[in-house]
Design an enzyme around this catalytic site. Structure first.
Site, PDB file in Angstrom:
ATOM      1  N   LEU A 355       0.833  -1.203   0.000  1.00  0.00           N
ATOM      2  CA  LEU A 355       0.000   0.000   0.000  1.00  0.00           C
ATOM      3  C   LEU A 355       0.863   1.246   0.000  1.00  0.00           C
ATOM      4  O   LEU A 355       0.497   2.272  -0.555  1.00  0.00           O
ATOM      5  CB  LEU A 355      -0.902   0.014   1.229  1.00  0.00           C
ATOM      6  CG  LEU A 355      -2.085  -0.955   1.233  1.00  0.00           C
ATOM      7  CD1 LEU A 355      -2.773  -0.925   2.586  1.00  0.00           C
ATOM      8  CD2 LEU A 355      -3.068  -0.592   0.135  1.00  0.00           C
ATOM      9  N   GLY A 356       2.005   1.161   0.662  1.00  0.00           N
ATOM     10  CA  GLY A 356       2.878   2.316   0.729  1.00  0.00           C
ATOM     11  C   GLY A 356       3.948   2.074   1.760  1.00  0.00           C
ATOM     12  O   GLY A 356       3.980   1.035   2.413  1.00  0.00           O
ATOM     13  N   SER A 357       4.840   3.040   1.857  1.00  0.00           N
ATOM     14  CA  SER A 357       5.858   2.893   2.886  1.00  0.00           C
ATOM     15  C   SER A 357       5.732   4.055   3.840  1.00  0.00           C
ATOM     16  O   SER A 357       5.822   5.212   3.449  1.00  0.00           O
ATOM     17  CB  SER A 357       7.242   2.843   2.251  1.00  0.00           C
ATOM     18  OG  SER A 357       7.424   3.976   1.441  1.00  0.00           O
ATOM     19  N   PHE A 360       8.010   4.049   9.258  1.00  0.00           N
ATOM     20  CA  PHE A 360       8.666   3.003  10.040  1.00  0.00           C
ATOM     21  C   PHE A 360       8.732   1.668   9.321  1.00  0.00           C
ATOM     22  O   PHE A 360       9.250   0.707   9.851  1.00  0.00           O
ATOM     23  CB  PHE A 360       7.953   2.833  11.379  1.00  0.00           C
ATOM     24  CG  PHE A 360       7.790   4.131  12.084  1.00  0.00           C
ATOM     25  CD1 PHE A 360       8.885   4.714  12.705  1.00  0.00           C
ATOM     26  CD2 PHE A 360       6.586   4.800  12.090  1.00  0.00           C
ATOM     27  CE1 PHE A 360       8.766   5.931  13.327  1.00  0.00           C
ATOM     28  CE2 PHE A 360       6.460   6.015  12.715  1.00  0.00           C
ATOM     29  CZ  PHE A 360       7.546   6.598  13.339  1.00  0.00           C
ATOM     30  N   GLY A 361       8.161   1.613   8.169  1.00  0.00           N
ATOM     31  CA  GLY A 361       8.216   0.339   7.457  1.00  0.00           C
ATOM     32  C   GLY A 361       7.208   0.311   6.326  1.00  0.00           C
ATOM     33  O   GLY A 361       6.521   1.285   6.045  1.00  0.00           O
ATOM     34  N   LYS A 378       1.537  -3.519   8.776  1.00  0.00           N
ATOM     35  CA  LYS A 378       2.751  -2.708   8.747  1.00  0.00           C
ATOM     36  C   LYS A 378       3.907  -3.538   9.269  1.00  0.00           C
ATOM     37  O   LYS A 378       3.827  -4.145  10.330  1.00  0.00           O
ATOM     38  CB  LYS A 378       2.557  -1.470   9.620  1.00  0.00           C
ATOM     39  CG  LYS A 378       3.725  -0.526   9.579  1.00  0.00           C
ATOM     40  CD  LYS A 378       3.313   0.854  10.056  1.00  0.00           C
ATOM     41  CE  LYS A 378       3.880   1.904   9.125  1.00  0.00           C
ATOM     42  NZ  LYS A 378       3.192   3.177   9.239  1.00  0.00           N
ATOM     43  N   ASP A 475       4.316  12.427  14.720  1.00  0.00           N
ATOM     44  CA  ASP A 475       4.507  12.389  13.263  1.00  0.00           C
ATOM     45  C   ASP A 475       3.209  12.726  12.539  1.00  0.00           C
ATOM     46  O   ASP A 475       2.759  12.004  11.661  1.00  0.00           O
ATOM     47  CB  ASP A 475       5.037  11.020  12.844  1.00  0.00           C
ATOM     48  CG  ASP A 475       5.741  11.091  11.492  1.00  0.00           C
ATOM     49  OD1 ASP A 475       6.020  12.215  11.030  1.00  0.00           O
ATOM     50  OD2 ASP A 475       5.996  10.028  10.900  1.00  0.00           O
TER      51      ASP A 475
END
Ligand SMILES: *[C@@H]1O[C@H](CO)[C@@H](O)[C@H](O)[C@H]1NC(C)=O
Ligand SMILES: *[C@@H]1O[C@H](CO)[C@@H](O)[C@H](O)[C@H]1NC(C)=O
Ligand SMILES: *[C@@H]1O[C@H](CO)[C@@H](O)[C@H](O)[C@H]1NC(C)=O
Ligand SMILES: *[C@@H]1O[C@H](CO)[C@@H](O)[C@H](O)[C@H]1NC(C)=O
Ligand SMILES: *[C@@H]1O[C@H](CO)[C@@H](O)[C@H](O)[C@H]1NC(C)=O
Ligand SMILES: *[C@@H]1O[C@H](CO)[C@@H](O)[C@H](O)[C@H]1NC(C)=O
Ligand SMILES: *[C@@H]1O[C@H](CO)[C@@H](O)[C@H](O)[C@H]1NC(C)=O
Length: 669
Positions: A355-357, A360-361, A378, A475
């Site tokens: 799905l995406g980065s 943190f991972g 994740k 964040d």
């Protein structure tokens, strides 16, 4: 007188008998055989078999004892007599195909270099001399091919006696007498060794020929017992040996052992020590078929075996790959997922499921195998072992948070150094794609944007004030704002920054966050506080209203930093210039104005002057006449010069700020 006459006769007799050399030899195999004269295709194999021909077609081969043998006595008299002689040999005809040819012969010939033809001539004679009595050729032939109709030969598997001709004077189907009366037929081409005894009685003038399979032994009665006077046929000195030929079809003709004796009985062969001829690759249709069959079956079996081995090793590897070694404590924390399930859910963490980065991972989309529920998984790699337990404790603690503006954490899984967090899947993805890749997802209307911002504020308020402990997100940014099916803004990754930090190294606090959203005091002291979340939220407000990233690298210099640019517009009294041009005129002026101003207020450099999230929500809801407050706060912050900011920052750098360092989450179960 009589004695006078008799004496010279006796002398003559003695002299002639002294000339007749008693030849007696035995070859039990032909390894290092001497006194043999070979020609044509004849040769001796490595294991000592005398090979007359190989499988080549239309060839001849000869093997003669190299010394001549005196066959006639009393040659000076009117009636020369033939000596008695005896020979025993074992031959073997090996045929690779179903039929071979043409055969071989034991020959008594005036020369050891016969120039006989191939094929039916057996290397004995040729078309020009066949049948001529000047040939002086006597032979016992073993013929495997019927001679042509022109040269009548009845049997194709016969033993014959040839006299100066290849048309035998007598020929009999190969057989032997068992029990004196009954004949047993056998094949010359059986591939089995065949033993032959040839005896000639020079006095009785009888030729006996006996053949039998090697295994049978000597039959008591000869197959051929032919009264024949050889004296007109033979010359005084003759050579003995073998002649053989092949034709269009061919065989390999072998002699395994041979003994000969003039004037006496040939010695028996040592049968158990005879060499065996090389066995051919049988290539008859049936054997070829069975070879193919065996080949096919064995290769299929091999393939199956390889496939099985491959499968087993794959299975074992897969099992090892999915195996988890659980530490005791892991069982104490709820919401644990099995790695196997997550592996299956994400199709083995396949790239297409990515799905995406996040910060943190990597985040994978997955469908849980049991419930069919869609989740986001994740994958976080933690570099420290000792932090993992605390990490899990805090994650589980966070998992207990429930708020409709937070992305719900559903569970966790730990495998080696890897931590996997399972979240509910947000079908509409993250806010930043809508803001900055609008052409892909469609434009967010102002109402939607406003709703999202309010939602995020509520989620952040929950983290800061409404849960058991204070949790600092650290964040906040548009890519961490996820949109559910109803386009509600929901905060993801809450608390992770701090957890990640701790997992990495409990003693130093690393600066975490995203460039452009980090409050100045955080970059100074590294101490995260709720007010630094407010700073980042302020940037988010500007981002959403302006449809621009906090730092727009391709923008003109004065517009590089979004915050500075909005402030400049505000100073000029043209704050609405900063509004996302994609919105056109379709926005509520008052709301945009509020959001932009609030963004500036929240992102002030000095944390103390930033509002709390509760206040932010009150402003957003325009509960009371707080708009003036906003203006007030704003104007205060607006005129802080850089020098005073710096002195402020250095003052707080030394202060240990424990007040809002983020909630601890020790009581887990
Ligand atoms: C072969 O010939 C040699 C003489 O040329 C003789 O000494 C020897 O005995 C012969 N061998 C046989 C097996 O006859
Ligand atoms: C037969 O022998 C000849 C000469 O020794 C050789 O060239 C040929 O390859 C052999 N053929 C077979 C089928 O063994
Ligand atoms: C036939 O054999 C004889 C005797 O060996 C020889 O002289 C003659 O040349 C041979 N003829 C042919 C055609 O080979
Ligand atoms: C037999 O051979 C001899 C010499 O080789 C020859 O003179 C004679 O003509 C031949 N006879 C026949 C019938 O071919
Ligand atoms: C060959 O056999 C025939 C009878 O079939 C006989 O007349 C002839 O004399 C024989 N030849 C020799 C050389 O013995
Ligand atoms: C030969 O006779 C004996 C008995 O005298 C018998 O056992 C044997 O089977 C016979 N062999 C053949 C090949 O007929
Ligand atoms: C040939 O065979 C006959 C019949 O079996 C026998 O009487 C004779 O002794 C044999 N002669 C030789 C030399 O073997």
């Amino acid at each position: 007188m009589a004695a006078f006459i008799v004496l010279p006769f006796l002398v003559l007799l003695l002299a002639s008998s002294s000339l007749s050399v008693n030849i007696d030899f035995t070859y039990n195999g032909f390894k290092s055989a001497t006194n043999l004269s070979l020609d044509g295709y004849a040769g001796i194999t490595s294991n000592g078999v005398l090979q007359l021909t190989n499988d080549t077609s239309k060839v001849t081969g000869h093997a003669f004892f190299s010394s001549p043998i005196q066959m006639l006595r009393n040659t000076r008299s009117m009636t020369p007599t033939t000596i008695s002689f005896s020979t025993i040999f074992v031959f073997d005809i090996i045929t690779a195909r179903k039929v071979g040819g043409h055969g071989l012969a034991f020959a008594v010939a005036p020369t050891k270099t016969l120039r006989g033809g191939c094929c039916r001539y057996l290397g004995l004679l040729n078309s020009s001399n066949n049948g001529n009595s000047s040939n002086h050729v006597f032979a016992i032939e073993f013929d495997t091919i019927p001679k042509s109709s022109m040269l009548v030969d009845i049997h194709e598997n016969e033993v014959g006696v040839d006299i100066n001709s290849i048309v035998p004077n007598i020929s009999i189907t190969t057989s032997y007498y068992a029990n004196n009366s009954k004949t047993v037929n056998f094949k010359l081409e059986s591939g089995q060794p065949i033993q032959t005894w040839i005896n000639y009685d020079g006095v009785a003038k009888i030729l006996n020929v006996t053949v039998a399979p090697f295994s049978v032994g000597k039959p008591s009665r000869p197959l051929i017992s032919l009264p024949i006077d050889l004296s007109p046929i033979l010359k005084k000195y003759m050579y003995v040996g073998f002649s053989s030929s092949t034709g269009e079809i061919s065989s390999s003709h072998y002699i395994l052992g041979w003994s000969f004796r003039a004037n006496g009985m040939a010695r028996s062969l040592d049968l158990s020590h005879l060499p065996l001829p090389p066995q051919p690759m049988k290539d008859s249709p049936t054997s070829k078929f069975s070879r193919i069959k065996i080949g096919v079956i064995s290769s299929i079996a091999m393939l199956l075996l390889v496939a099985l081995a491959f499968f087993v090793s794959w299975h074992l590897r897969q099992r090892a790959k999915l195996a988890e070694t659980l530490e005791d404590w892991e069982l104490d924390y709820p919401h644990r997922f099995a790695y196997k399930d997550l592996y299956k859910a994400t199709k083995g963490f396949k790239e297409t499921e990515l799905l995406g980065s996040g910060g943190f991972g990597l985040v994978y989309k997955g469908t849980l195998p049991c419930s069919g529920e869609e989740v986001a998984v994740k994958k976080i790699s933690s570099n420290s072992r000792q932090g993992v337990r605390e990490f899990v404790a805090e994650v589980v603690c966070l998992g207990r948070m429930r708020h409709r503006n937070l992305v719900q954490l559903q569970g966790w899984c730990k495998r080696n150094e890897e931590l996997l967090l399972v979240y509910e899947l947000m079908p509409n993805g993250s806010l930043d794609t809508f803001l900055f890749e609008g052409e892909k997802c469609g434009l967010l209307s102002w109402d939607q944007r406003f709703k999202i911002l309010k939602g995020v504020a509520l989620g952040l308020l929950y983290l800061h004030e409404e849960w058991e402990q204070v949790v600092v997100h650290r964040d906040i940014k548009s890519s961490n704002v996820l949109l559910d099916a109803d386009m509600n803004g929901r905060l993801g990754d809450f608390g992770l920054a701090r957890l990640y930090d701790r997992g990495k190294n409990p003693h130093t606090t690393l600066m975490v966050g995203t460039f452009g959203y980090i409050a100045p005091e955080v970059s100074r002291t590294g101490k995260p506080m709720a007010s630094s979340d407010v700073f980042a939220y302020g940037i988010l407000l500007l981002e959403v209203a302006c449809g621009r990233r906090p730092i727009q690298h391709d923008a003109p210099m004065e517009q590089l930093l979004l915050k500075d640019w909005v402030r400049e517009c505000k100073m000029r009294g043209q704050i609405l210039e900063a509004v996302d041009p994609k919105l056109g005129e379709s926005y509520v002026k008052e709301e945009v104005d509020l959001v932009l101003k609030l963004g500036l207020v929240c992102s002030q450099s000095i944390p103390e002057v930033r509002p709390t999230m509760r206040q932010v929500i009150q402003y957003l809801n325009r509960d009371d006449s707080l708009a003036d407050d906003v203006a007030l706060v704003f104007s205060e912050a607006d005129f802080l010069d850089l020098a005073s900011l710096n002195s402020y920052l250095s003052s707080i750098a030394t202060v240990s700020s424990s007040s809002l360092s983020g909630g601890r989450c020790e009581r887990v179960r």
